[in-house]
Design a protein around this motif. Structure first.
Motif, mmCIF file in Angstrom:
data_model
loop_
_atom_site.group_PDB
_atom_site.id
_atom_site.type_symbol
_atom_site.label_atom_id
_atom_site.label_comp_id
_atom_site.label_asym_id
_atom_site.label_seq_id
_atom_site.Cartn_x
_atom_site.Cartn_y
_atom_site.Cartn_z
ATOM 1 N N PHE A 98 56.828 -22.592 -15.666
ATOM 2 C CA PHE A 98 57.339 -21.404 -16.373
ATOM 3 C C PHE A 98 56.768 -21.335 -17.780
ATOM 4 C CE2 PHE A 98 60.404 -19.296 -19.124
ATOM 5 C CZ PHE A 98 60.743 -18.162 -18.389
ATOM 6 N N VAL A 99 56.347 -20.151 -18.188
ATOM 7 C CA VAL A 99 55.861 -19.949 -19.561
ATOM 8 C C VAL A 99 56.835 -19.048 -20.334
ATOM 9 C CG1 VAL A 99 53.959 -19.123 -21.009
ATOM 10 C CG2 VAL A 99 53.468 -20.232 -18.809
ATOM 11 N N GLU A 100 57.012 -17.793 -19.852
ATOM 12 C CA GLU A 100 57.928 -16.870 -20.537
ATOM 13 C C GLU A 100 58.289 -15.726 -19.605
ATOM 14 O OE1 GLU A 100 56.078 -14.910 -23.826
ATOM 15 O OE2 GLU A 100 54.769 -13.766 -22.512
ATOM 16 N N ALA A 153 47.354 -25.038 -14.012
ATOM 17 C CA ALA A 153 46.015 -25.469 -14.447
ATOM 18 C C ALA A 153 45.311 -24.385 -15.268
ATOM 19 C CB ALA A 153 45.161 -25.874 -13.242
ATOM 20 N N GLY A 154 46.084 -23.720 -16.109
ATOM 21 C CA GLY A 154 45.487 -22.710 -16.990
ATOM 22 C C GLY A 154 45.369 -21.335 -16.350
ATOM 23 N N ILE A 155 45.673 -21.225 -15.058
ATOM 24 C CA ILE A 155 45.606 -19.913 -14.392
ATOM 25 C C ILE A 155 46.987 -19.261 -14.499
ATOM 26 C CG2 ILE A 155 45.179 -18.670 -12.225
ATOM 27 C CD1 ILE A 155 42.713 -20.178 -12.972
ATOM 28 N N PRO A 156 47.081 -18.062 -15.118
ATOM 29 C CA PRO A 156 48.377 -17.391 -15.207
ATOM 30 C C PRO A 156 48.771 -16.715 -13.892
ATOM 31 C CG PRO A 156 46.707 -16.176 -16.454
ATOM 32 C CD PRO A 156 46.008 -17.311 -15.785
ATOM 33 N N LEU A 157 50.031 -16.884 -13.525
ATOM 34 C CA LEU A 157 50.586 -16.247 -12.317
ATOM 35 C C LEU A 157 51.868 -15.564 -12.724
ATOM 36 C CD1 LEU A 157 50.534 -19.300 -9.856
ATOM 37 C CD2 LEU A 157 48.980 -17.340 -9.809
ATOM 38 N N ARG A 158 52.200 -14.442 -12.095
ATOM 39 C CA ARG A 158 53.496 -13.865 -12.456
ATOM 40 C C ARG A 158 54.372 -13.575 -11.245
ATOM 41 N NH1 ARG A 158 52.130 -8.026 -15.252
ATOM 42 N NH2 ARG A 158 50.270 -7.582 -14.041
ATOM 43 N N TYR A 159 55.669 -13.589 -11.551
ATOM 44 C CA TYR A 159 56.698 -13.368 -10.537
ATOM 45 C C TYR A 159 57.732 -12.408 -11.098
ATOM 46 C CZ TYR A 159 54.804 -17.324 -7.981
ATOM 47 O OH TYR A 159 53.964 -18.142 -7.282
ATOM 48 N N ILE A 160 58.481 -11.802 -10.196
ATOM 49 C CA ILE A 160 59.628 -10.983 -10.590
ATOM 50 C C ILE A 160 60.893 -11.803 -10.334
ATOM 51 C CG2 ILE A 160 61.057 -8.998 -9.906
ATOM 52 C CD1 ILE A 160 58.718 -7.943 -11.432
ATOM 53 N N HIS A 161 61.709 -12.005 -11.367
ATOM 54 C CA HIS A 161 63.060 -12.550 -11.179
ATOM 55 C C HIS A 161 64.016 -11.380 -11.374
ATOM 56 C CE1 HIS A 161 61.744 -16.671 -11.116
ATOM 57 N NE2 HIS A 161 61.271 -16.632 -12.357
ATOM 58 N N GLN A 162 64.970 -11.261 -10.484
ATOM 59 C CA GLN A 162 65.860 -10.100 -10.563
ATOM 60 C C GLN A 162 67.309 -10.534 -10.380
ATOM 61 O OE1 GLN A 162 64.960 -7.079 -7.622
ATOM 62 N NE2 GLN A 162 64.554 -5.588 -9.228
ATOM 63 N N ARG A 163 68.155 -10.073 -11.306
ATOM 64 C CA ARG A 163 69.598 -10.295 -11.151
ATOM 65 C C ARG A 163 70.170 -9.084 -10.429
ATOM 66 N NH1 ARG A 163 74.780 -9.379 -13.280
ATOM 67 N NH2 ARG A 163 73.946 -7.605 -14.463
ATOM 68 N N ILE A 164 70.815 -9.338 -9.288
ATOM 69 C CA ILE A 164 71.403 -8.241 -8.520
ATOM 70 C C ILE A 164 72.677 -7.798 -9.225
ATOM 71 C CG2 ILE A 164 72.362 -7.575 -6.279
ATOM 72 C CD1 ILE A 164 70.714 -9.873 -5.048
ATOM 73 N N ASN A 165 72.817 -6.496 -9.406
ATOM 74 C CA ASN A 165 74.017 -5.957 -10.058
ATOM 75 C C ASN A 165 75.189 -6.066 -9.080
ATOM 76 O OD1 ASN A 165 76.065 -4.241 -10.967
ATOM 77 N ND2 ASN A 165 74.608 -2.907 -12.019
ATOM 78 N N HIS A 166 76.054 -7.057 -9.316
ATOM 79 C CA HIS A 166 77.108 -7.293 -8.314
ATOM 80 C C HIS A 166 78.337 -6.405 -8.535
ATOM 81 C CE1 HIS A 166 77.778 -10.649 -11.301
ATOM 82 N NE2 HIS A 166 78.950 -10.059 -11.348
ATOM 83 N N TYR A 191 63.053 -8.914 -14.476
ATOM 84 C CA TYR A 191 62.209 -9.625 -15.451
ATOM 85 C C TYR A 191 60.868 -9.946 -14.811
ATOM 86 C CZ TYR A 191 66.581 -10.372 -17.944
ATOM 87 O OH TYR A 191 67.762 -10.172 -18.605
ATOM 88 N N CYS A 192 59.824 -9.798 -15.603
ATOM 89 C CA CYS A 192 58.509 -10.266 -15.191
ATOM 90 C C CYS A 192 58.318 -11.627 -15.860
ATOM 91 C CB CYS A 192 57.446 -9.289 -15.659
ATOM 92 S SG CYS A 192 55.788 -9.907 -15.400
ATOM 93 N N ALA A 193 58.070 -12.654 -15.060
ATOM 94 C CA ALA A 193 57.943 -14.013 -15.612
ATOM 95 C C ALA A 193 56.527 -14.531 -15.395
ATOM 96 C CB ALA A 193 58.944 -14.948 -14.928
ATOM 97 N N TRP A 194 55.957 -15.075 -16.486
ATOM 98 C CA TRP A 194 54.621 -15.681 -16.394
ATOM 99 C C TRP A 194 54.766 -17.168 -16.123
ATOM 100 C CZ3 TRP A 194 50.147 -13.147 -16.051
ATOM 101 C CH2 TRP A 194 50.121 -11.798 -16.462
#
Ligand code: ADP
Ligand code: GN1
Ligand code: MG
Length: 368
Positions: free
Chosen positions: A17-19, A39-52, A32-35
């Motif tokens: 995890f970076v930010e 090994a120096g290669i940036p990858l991104r993911y979506i973390h999402q909080r479901i509105n309960h 949220y978009c998370a970087w």
């Protein structure tokens, strides 16, 4: 702002995890978009909080999402699609293997790979985009029709039950918890004058003339990602409301979001018109995939745009009267601006209904 580094530890990530930053313009979940880094290669993911508060049973939402995405990926892989993982959402599992994780505060989180080089649009830019988006939602309905097993959970019961939406507005007018009732008498009258419209599709469903299908139910334009270079619709997202519904709910919401000349919350109603060429592209794109529609569904395609816009306006007005508890807002009058915008678009659609009906007939008879 949540602590996304802690959230990231709930999932089986294979990078560091970076930010993370808030992302997108959805009205419901916290996205949220998370970087990450490997090994120096940036990858991104979506973390999402479901509105309960909106989705009272998040486990059921995720059971639906996991079933639908698993089915979609299986189909893409079986077809030998070269970029199967870009064409459907896929859930990164939590440590217990589930498609979601619950944090120490009781929040439900999920993680998706970020779909790269594609975008969701709040405002459409071309007829080709309209065609592509509509085709993609039609294909999505076709895919969902082949889902085997039990009926999907109704993640929000009566989601598009328009008569119930109108009844909820009446209850909010009576309660008037925010003391705003006297400021919206024109909007209330506008909704009440369209009581018969509210039950038209609902009655056809009850009588069996319009069939139940598995539908997306939230087909606003920014819920499909289009390839940034080719404009091809790459991936249908925001699957929380995928459940039994009517094909017309999906088509109508596309008209609501892709046919107006301005965005959903533009307070300057002089900007509001309908692009009939966009509407025609939506009809053609949708019919190119949704070959399964019966005569009653086809006959109500144009009307569905008006109905879904009216329903959405009623929901914004209800939320404004209720003190803005459902949709995210950025200013105190945001829900009122949205309501006025939607009702103005309903009026525009009413003026153009004959022309829209003609477009549907033309597109149906000549094929696509
Ligand atoms: P909401 O229910 O709040 O609308 P969405 O699931 O639509 O939440 O996500 C909000 C926004 O985040 C989307 O409109 C889209 O721009 C972006 N988004 C969501 N999932 C992805 C993904 N896997 N890849 C890229 N962008 C995404
Ligand atoms: C919400 O989640 P989002 O922003 O894609 C809402 C839709 C409304 C839309 C209005 C679960 O969609 O039903 O039509 O706002 N989603 C839910 O913009 O209520
Ligand atoms: Mg969304």
């Amino acid at each position: 702002m949540h602590d996304l580094r802690t959230v990231s530890r709930l999932f089986q990530m294979r990078a560091d995890f970076v930010e993370a930053r808030p992302y997108g313009s959805g009205h419901i979940n916290d996205t949220y978009c998370a970087w990450y880094n490997q090994a120096g290669i940036p990858l991104r993911y979506i973390h999402q909080r479901i509105n309960h508060h909106v989705f009272k049973k998040p486990e059921q939402v995720m059971e639906n999402v996991a079933r639908v995405t698993h089915h979609a990926l299986g189909r893409l892989l079986a077809d030998g699609h070269p970029e199967a993982h870009r064409r459907t959402l896929t859930c990164i599992p939590a440590h217990d293997g589930k498609s979601y994780a619950v944090d120490e505060n009781g929040n439900f989180w999920r993680t998706y790979p970020f779909i790269e080089r594609a975008h969701g649009y709040d405002e459409i830019e071309s007829n080709e985009q309209a065609f592509q988006a509509a085709r993609a939602f039609g294909e999505f309905q076709k895919l969902a029709a082949d889902l085997i097993g039990e009926r999907l959970h109704e993640t929000i019961p009566d989601f598009h039950n328009t008569p119930k939406r109108l009844a909820a507005l009446e209850a909010a007018i009576t309660a008037d918890v925010a003391g705003r009732g006297t400021t919206v008498t024109a909007e209330i009258a506008f909704a009440r004058a369209r009581t018969a419209d509210c039950s038209r599709i609902y009655d056809l469903i009850v009588s069996g003339e319009i069939p139940e299908r598995v539908t997306h139910n939230d087909t606003k334009l920014n819920n499909v990602l289009l390839d940034e270079t080719t404009a091809e619709a790459i991936c249908v997202i925001d699957l929380d409301t995928t459940m039994p519904g009517s094909a017309l709910y999906d088509f109508g919401d596309m008209v609501r979001t892709a046919a107006p000349t301005t965005r959903e919350d533009d307070p300057d109603l002089h900007n509001l018109g309908v692009r009939l060429d966009r509407f025609e592209s939506l009809v053609r794109g949708y019919l190119s995939a949704a070959t399964f529609l019966n005569a009653a569904e086809r006959a109500n395609l144009a009307f569905s745009g008006k109905l879904l816009t009216l329903e959405c306006g009623i929901r914004f007005l209800t939320d404004y009267l209720s003190g803005d508890t459902y949709f995210k807002i950025k200013r105190p009058t945001h829900n009122l601006d949205r309501c006025r915008n939607q009702f103005a678009f309903v009026a525009v659609l009413e003026e153009n209904m004959d022309a829209m009906e003609e477009i549907v007939v033309r597109a149906s008879s000549v094929g696509t």
